[in-house]
Each structure stands twice: as C-alpha cells, then as structure tokens.
Enzyme design. Structure first.
Site, PDB file in Angstrom:
ATOM      1  N   HIS A  66     -13.024  -5.872 -22.439  1.00 49.23           N
ATOM      2  CA  HIS A  66     -13.328  -4.345 -22.598  1.00 49.23           C
ATOM      3  C   HIS A  66     -14.523  -3.924 -22.009  1.00 49.23           C
ATOM      4  O   HIS A  66     -14.407  -2.464 -21.449  1.00 49.23           O
ATOM      5  CB  HIS A  66     -13.528  -4.272 -24.244  1.00 49.23           C
ATOM      6  CG  HIS A  66     -12.417  -4.400 -25.081  1.00 49.23           C
ATOM      7  ND1 HIS A  66     -11.451  -5.583 -25.204  1.00 49.23           N
ATOM      8  CD2 HIS A  66     -11.856  -3.377 -26.017  1.00 49.23           C
ATOM      9  CE1 HIS A  66     -10.565  -5.347 -25.998  1.00 49.23           C
ATOM     10  NE2 HIS A  66     -10.679  -4.262 -26.506  1.00 49.23           N
ATOM     11  N   SER A 535      -7.986   0.527 -34.450  1.00 48.32           N
ATOM     12  CA  SER A 535      -9.047  -0.862 -33.945  1.00 48.32           C
ATOM     13  C   SER A 535      -9.535  -1.785 -35.106  1.00 48.32           C
ATOM     14  O   SER A 535      -9.984  -1.045 -36.289  1.00 48.32           O
ATOM     15  CB  SER A 535     -10.361  -0.121 -33.079  1.00 48.32           C
ATOM     16  OG  SER A 535     -11.420  -0.997 -33.101  1.00 48.32           O
TER      17      SER A 535
HETATM   18  C1  MIC Z   1      -8.708  -0.910 -29.368  1.00 47.78           C
HETATM   19  O1  MIC Z   1      -7.845  -0.999 -28.815  1.00 47.78           O
HETATM   20  O2  MIC Z   1      -9.202   0.158 -30.363  1.00 47.78           O
HETATM   21  C2  MIC Z   1      -9.787  -2.075 -29.168  1.00 47.78           C
HETATM   22  C3  MIC Z   1     -10.756  -1.519 -28.414  1.00 47.78           C
HETATM   23  O3  MIC Z   1      -9.107  -3.219 -28.394  1.00 47.78           O
HETATM   24  C4  MIC Z   1     -10.095  -2.527 -30.420  1.00 47.78           C
HETATM   25  C5  MIC Z   1     -11.383  -3.653 -30.605  1.00 47.78           C
HETATM   26  C6  MIC Z   1     -12.606  -2.819 -30.534  1.00 47.78           C
HETATM   27  O4  MIC Z   1     -13.096  -1.704 -30.987  1.00 47.78           O
HETATM   28  O5  MIC Z   1     -13.407  -3.651 -29.940  1.00 47.78           O
HETATM   29  C7  MIC Z   1      -9.076  -2.970 -31.493  1.00 47.78           C
HETATM   30  O6  MIC Z   1      -7.847  -2.566 -31.035  1.00 47.78           O
HETATM   31  O7  MIC Z   1      -9.144  -3.554 -32.448  1.00 47.78           O
HETATM   32 FE1  SF4 Z   2      -7.798  -3.423 -24.662  1.00 49.96          FE
HETATM   33 FE2  SF4 Z   2      -7.386  -2.385 -27.145  1.00 49.96          FE
HETATM   34 FE3  SF4 Z   2      -6.661  -1.127 -25.030  1.00 49.96          FE
HETATM   35 FE4  SF4 Z   2      -5.248  -3.336 -25.629  1.00 49.96          FE
HETATM   36  S1  SF4 Z   2      -5.448  -1.475 -26.650  1.00 49.96           S
HETATM   37  S2  SF4 Z   2      -5.753  -2.692 -23.536  1.00 49.96           S
HETATM   38  S3  SF4 Z   2      -6.978  -4.684 -26.538  1.00 49.96           S
HETATM   39  S4  SF4 Z   2      -8.782  -1.404 -25.445  1.00 49.96           S
END
Ligand code: MIC
Ligand code: SF4
Length: 645
Positions: A66, A535
């Site tokens: 990330h 998330s």
């Molecule tokens: C997202 O797609 O919103 C994330 C970033 O992957 C989050 C995790 C996060 O906030 O670090 C998720 O989907 O849980």
């Molecule tokens: Fe990464 Fe979340 Fe986006 Fe998937 S949805 S690519 S885990 S930031």
C-alpha cells in the site's frame, strides 16, 4: 444439503453451536493470516504487546503493497520494522515490489478448504480458490496470529447459481457489478455468498477471485467458489498442486438461506458510476462521456488474464491523446510474465504508463485525476475523493471497457471494437519466490528496527457509566472508513503514528471536525445506515478514540467497523426508531446514563437530548464476549487481564 461454507466452518469451529444458527456468535480456528503494511504496523505493534514469542497460524504473511511512495523516511522505516518484526516472530515477508497482498496470496499461499484472516477488507479474494477468507480489523488478526480464534456472528449463506457463459467482451467483473446493481453496497451485510452452478467451470480462478474480491463492496462477510478441476489446473500452474483438494457444497440448492440466479450469457459490459460501486449501469449508457484517465490494476483486476486482455486490445494501437493510461500489474509474477511474453512491450508502445506492482492509485498513492476529471478504472472502490481529487469522477469497470476507453478517449462499449481477444493460460509459470523472505529458524539474533515515526498505541480506558457530550458530527448513509479516516499519499505515511494521523479524521467531510473534537474534549458521532463500510482500517476507530470520541450512534453499522469500535472500547449504539436519527443534530448535547448495566444486561440504552429536551432509545447489540470487552476498554485490555489471571 450442506453448503461448502458450512462444511469449512464446521471443520474449524472452536466455539458456538455446530448447528451454525444464523446471527449467533461462533468462533473459528484461523489457518492462515495475512497483513499489509498500511494496517500491518498496528497489527505487529499489537502482536508484540501480547508477548507471544512466535506466530501460531500455519502460515502468516506480511505484505508491503500500500504504502510505497517513500517520499521521506517514514514509509521505508515502516518497511524495515515490518521486515524485522516478521523475521522475529516467524512470519513470511513479501517485499515491496512483489505485488498486492491478495493477488500474491492467491498465487503463492492460499489453499482450498483453509481459513484465512486478513487485515484488509479484500481478503475474500482468496475465496476464488475455495479458501474461507475473511477481512477483519488488525487487532482481530493479531489475536489469530497468536493462536486465538476469530469470533463473528454466523452470517446467512446466500447461494448464487451461475449458469451460462460470459459472452465476448463481458467479464467476471460484470458478474459482481450485476450483484452490486441488484443488491447495493449494503445488500451483503451479515451474508456469505457461495457461488455454484454450471457456469462456475467456465471461470478461471483469477476471474472467480475478481468476483469474491468485490463481494467486499456488497458488505459481505466473504464470498466463496468451490474447488474443482479448474482450481487444480491453477494450482498446478503455480507448482502447488499438492495442496489441491476438491471442495464443494452438496449440489442441492434449495436450502440456501436465499438464492440468487445469474445467467452469465445475458450480462452486458457494465460500469459503476461515481461515487459508489453500486451505481451500476450498462456501459453503453455512459457512451460518449469524455475520459481523462484510465487505469488497469488493483486487487480486483490485475491478473495475467486481465493484463493480457488489455495488451491484446492495445497491441499496434495508440492511447487517445487526451487520456493518461496507466497499468499496475498485480504481482511480480504477472509483471514478469507479460515482460517475458512481449505483452508489456505492446502496452508500452501503445503509450501506457507502467507502475510498480502495488495498490498505488487505488488507495490514492499517486495518479490523482485532474480537477473534475473523469477516470475509468478496473478497481473496486470509487468513493468520492479516494483517488486524491475530491471533485474527480471515478468509474469502475472491466479491463475490457477500460481498454476501449483508453483508445477512444470516451466511455465506450468494447463490443464496438470487433472480435474479443482470447487468452491462453500457460501450463506453468516461472516461479520465483525470491521476494518472499522466509523467517529464519533461529530468531534469537533478530533485532526489531523501529523508526521515529512508529509511536505506541494510546491507552484504552474502561467504559464510563455516564457520558454527557456533544454530537460532534452528524453524517448520512453509507459513510465509508475512507470518510472517517482518509488514506492517500499525505495520510498513509502516518499509519504508525496515531497522534499525527488523528489530525485527519473526517477531514474530507468536515475540515473543522478535529478542532471541534479537541475544543469539546471529545464527543459523540451520529451516522446513518451502513456506517463504516469499506476498508478494514482500525485507524477509523483508534484515531476518533484518541480525539475523545466516546460513542457512535447510527442506524446500522458495517461489520468490520463495528468490530473495530468494540475492539478499542468505543460504545456502538443503534437507533431503535430510525426517526430519532432525523431529530438529533450536530451540536446537541446528549446525556447517556446507566451504560454499564445496559451493556451487561443487553438492555435498551436511553439517551436524553439535553439541548432539545426529549428522550430516545438505542440498542447496544453485543455478544457476551463483546460486552465483556467493551466494559474493560477493548480487546487489548481484555487480553491482558486474561493473561494476568
Ligand atoms: C482499501 O482498499 O481501502 C484498503 C486500503 O486496502 C483497506 C486497508 C487499509 O485501509 O489499509 C481495506 O480494504 O481494508
Ligand atoms: Fe490495495 Fe485495497 Fe486497492 Fe486492493 S482495494 S488494491 S488492497 S488499496
């Protein structure tokens, strides 16, 4: 009949009734755990606090995907912490550049019939390989890494019978967009979607994973496909056929809690309009909308099949002059494959901007669209502002539609492009796990490296019996954790520093929120339906807690966020009469008394609106374990208390 979901849950059940009574709490053994860097630093800080010398799951992997911009010391310091702490506790470390956690986990670790808990809401991606894969808050994952069970309320099991076969130019993405069109972003709350039927065999494992991945947008606990011949072939391609086993429900579909039927042959190319994944229409309906940016990638659509499809569409052609076109391969494996077979060259020649293998633009880490710009993405979330530009319009669709838009500069039905490309899967792929660092056998000499940006967690206090506080903010339905605690290039580097990240709570919705919360020394949040969707970030609970938020009163909570509030000792209340939501306003002072007794006895929690002088009733729906946890100020306190007894 017994569904596949029930079979896997029963094999892993450690607490609760084996009849799997819906909505009753159960606990399952967790076989595999995964973390990613943005949630992972907290997970490992929490794991360290538990004082357990070694992870206890069969497999645990820490991914860095990330937070990759490294604009200063903070991201790379987090990476070093994660690598060293993984080595210390027996965890595999997937280095930055190796790919998005869900794509890599599917390729290299996921197993049919196993349970997987991940600190990311798209963990259900591995449901495509018949793993019962659930996203959770970081603390729940930390507990499972220490050998603890995962507690949740038994969801309903919804059978989704797939029949027919996708037509040319339609894609697996259209199956899940169709589900979102029918059910909306709250239609899956408290549910597991189990796919079955004659159409399943026509979908490859990564296509199945596109569907299970985006089941997260339905609010579902998870989604799962059976493990069959196709699963075997995929695992064989990965050199992992030894972990294959057949997994399926008993083929009598009448007994699912609900049944949904999708004839895939009727699906047209679909698109989700701004700013919600469920605003789905036929792509042709948006025909002619000028497009500024197209991006292929994210854990939903960045597999070999997806990138090959796009490369074949773009081959010998050029990206439209007004479009910025980027491609983000989902894993190093996929990146290497398209580099070796020449497809990468086709993309580069067409004018694509190739990014490193990571989440990247999906979480607003670069590639923000222009002001008011239109961006068409193969991703899973288009919440307003998530892309980094608050007035941009983000559309979600299949790689096929994305490629068509990149060529024409406007939203285009790909069926106008002639015959669709046919993708041949290779028998076997080049396996190179050199970017996955296995933990050493002897960890005695491993030093954990902590940069100055890594700050300890705030202390959690036992629940107060009475709260008299102001409503700091009142928000509407479907508020996401991106609204509560934004991500993006400015905020993500602060994930290991709660005091610093708390300065951004609700910043996109109300830039004065933090100042108000500080001035009033905390308060109460009021929200609508499906509050906290999206998330899994527990920062959306910890940072408000740090600002003194004591209670959140809503019409309905999304699953992971509610669990996170309880884990960190914030009182989660729901209106009994939704009309009371309409009456209360920001700035009203609310008085809540007798909280401890109400939580202990599962009673109604009465609230007096002191400003407007009336009373209303709320519920605090908790399992026994949750009530116990909340009373002592959350899961860390409870775990410490149990360890000391
Ligand atoms: C997202 O797609 O919103 C994330 C970033 O992957 C989050 C995790 C996060 O906030 O670090 C998720 O989907 O849980
Ligand atoms: Fe990464 Fe979340 Fe986006 Fe998937 S949805 S690519 S885990 S930031």
């Amino acid at each position: 009949m017994v569904s596949l979901t029930e079979k896997i849950i029963r094999e892993h059940l450690v607490e609760g009734d084996s009849a799997l009574i819906r909505n009753k709490e159960i606990a399952i053994k967790v076989d595999q755990a995964l973390t990613q860097d943005a949630t992972g630093t907290m997970v490992f800080l929490e794991f360290e606090a538990m004082g357990i010398p070694h992870v206890k799951t069969e497999v645990c992997v820490s991914y860095v995907d990330h937070n990759m911009l490294q604009t200063d010391f903070r991201n790379p310091d987090d990476h070093l912490y994660l690598q060293s702490v993984a080595a210390k506790y027996g965890v595999y470390f997937s280095k930055p550049g190796n790919g998005i956690c869900h794509q890599v986990h599917l390729e290299r670790f996921a197993e049919p019939g196993k349970t997987l808990l991940g600190s990311d809401s798209h963990t259900p991606t591995c449901g495509g390989i018949a793993s019962l894969a659930i996203g959770a808050g970081g603390l729940d994952v930390a507990i499972s890494m220490g050998g603890g069970a995962f507690y949740f309320e038994m969801p309903k099991i919804i059978g989704v019978r797939l029949t027919g076969q996708l037509q040319e130019w339609s894609a697996a993405k259209d199956v899940i967009l169709e589900m979102l069109r029918r059910l909306t972003v709250k239609g899956g709350v408290g549910k597991i979607f189990e796919y079955f039927g004659s159409g399943v065999k026509t979908l490859s494992v990564p296509e199945r994973s596109t569907i299970t991945n985006m089941g997260a947008e339905l609010g579902a606990t998870t989604s799962i496909f059976p493990s069959d011949e196709t699963t075997y072939k995929y695992l064989k391609m990965q050199g992992r056929e030894n972990v294959w086993k057949e997994c399926k429900g008993d083929e009598k579909d009448g007994d699912y809690d609900e049944l949904i039927e999708i004839d895939m042959s009727t699906l047209q190319p679909l698109i989700a309009k701004p700013h919600s994944p469920d605003l789905v229409v036929v792509a042709n309906e948006c025909k002619g909308t000028k497009v500024n940016q197209v991006i292929i990638g994210s854990c939903t659509n960045s597999s070999f099949r997806d990138l090959m499809t796009v490369a074949m569409i773009m081959k010998g052609k050029k990206v439209h002059p007004n479009v910025s076109f980027s491609v983000v391969p989902g894993s190093k494996q996929v990146y290497e494959q398209i580099a070796r077979n020449g497809a990468l060259a086709d993309l580069i020649c067409a004018g694509a901007r190739i990014l490193e293998s990571a989440c990247g633009p999906c979480i607003g880490m670069g590639q923000a669209p222009s002001s008011g710009g239109v961006s068409v993405r193969s991703f899973n979330r288009n919440f307003q502002g998530r892309c980094g530009t608050s007035d941009a319009n983000v559309y979600l669709t299949s790689p096929e539609v994305c490629a068509a838009c990149a060529l024409t500069g406007e939203i285009t039905d790909p069926r106008t492009l002639g015959p669709a490309p046919k993708i041949e899967w290779p028998e076997r792929v080049e396996i190179d796990d050199s970017m996955i660092i296995a933990p050493p056998k002897d960890n005695a000499s491993v030093e954990i490296i902590r940069g100055p940006n890594i700050k300890p967690l705030p202390d959690m206090k036992p629940l107060d019996d009475a709260i008299t506080k102001e409503v700091l903010i009142k928000v509407g339905d479907n508020i996401t954790t991106d609204h509560i605690m934004p991500a993006g290039a400015k905020v993500l580097p602060l994930r290991s520093n709660i005091p610093a990240i708390s300065e951004f709570v609700f910043s996109a919705l109300d830039p004065k929120f933090v100042a108000r919360a500080k001035e009033k020394q905390g308060g109460i949040i009021v929200g609508g339906d499906n509050y906290g969707q999206g998330s899994s970030r527990e920062h959306a609970a910890i940072a408000p807690l740090y600002l003194g938020v004591k209670a959140v009163i809503v019409k309905k909570f999304a699953r992971i966020h509610k669990a996170n509030l309880i884990n960190f000792g914030i009182l989660p209340l729901t209106f009994i009469d939704p009309k009371d939501y309409d009456k209360v306003e920001q700035g009203d002072v609310l008085e809540i008394n007798g909280i401890l007794a109400a939580v202990k006895n599962d009673d109604v929690v009465k609230i007096k609106n002191v400003t407007k002088n009336y009373e209303f009733a709320t519920k605090c729906e908790l399992t026994k374990r949750n009530a116990e946890m909340l009373l002592v100020g959350g899961l860390i306190n409870l775990t410490k208390m149990k360890a000391n007894n």
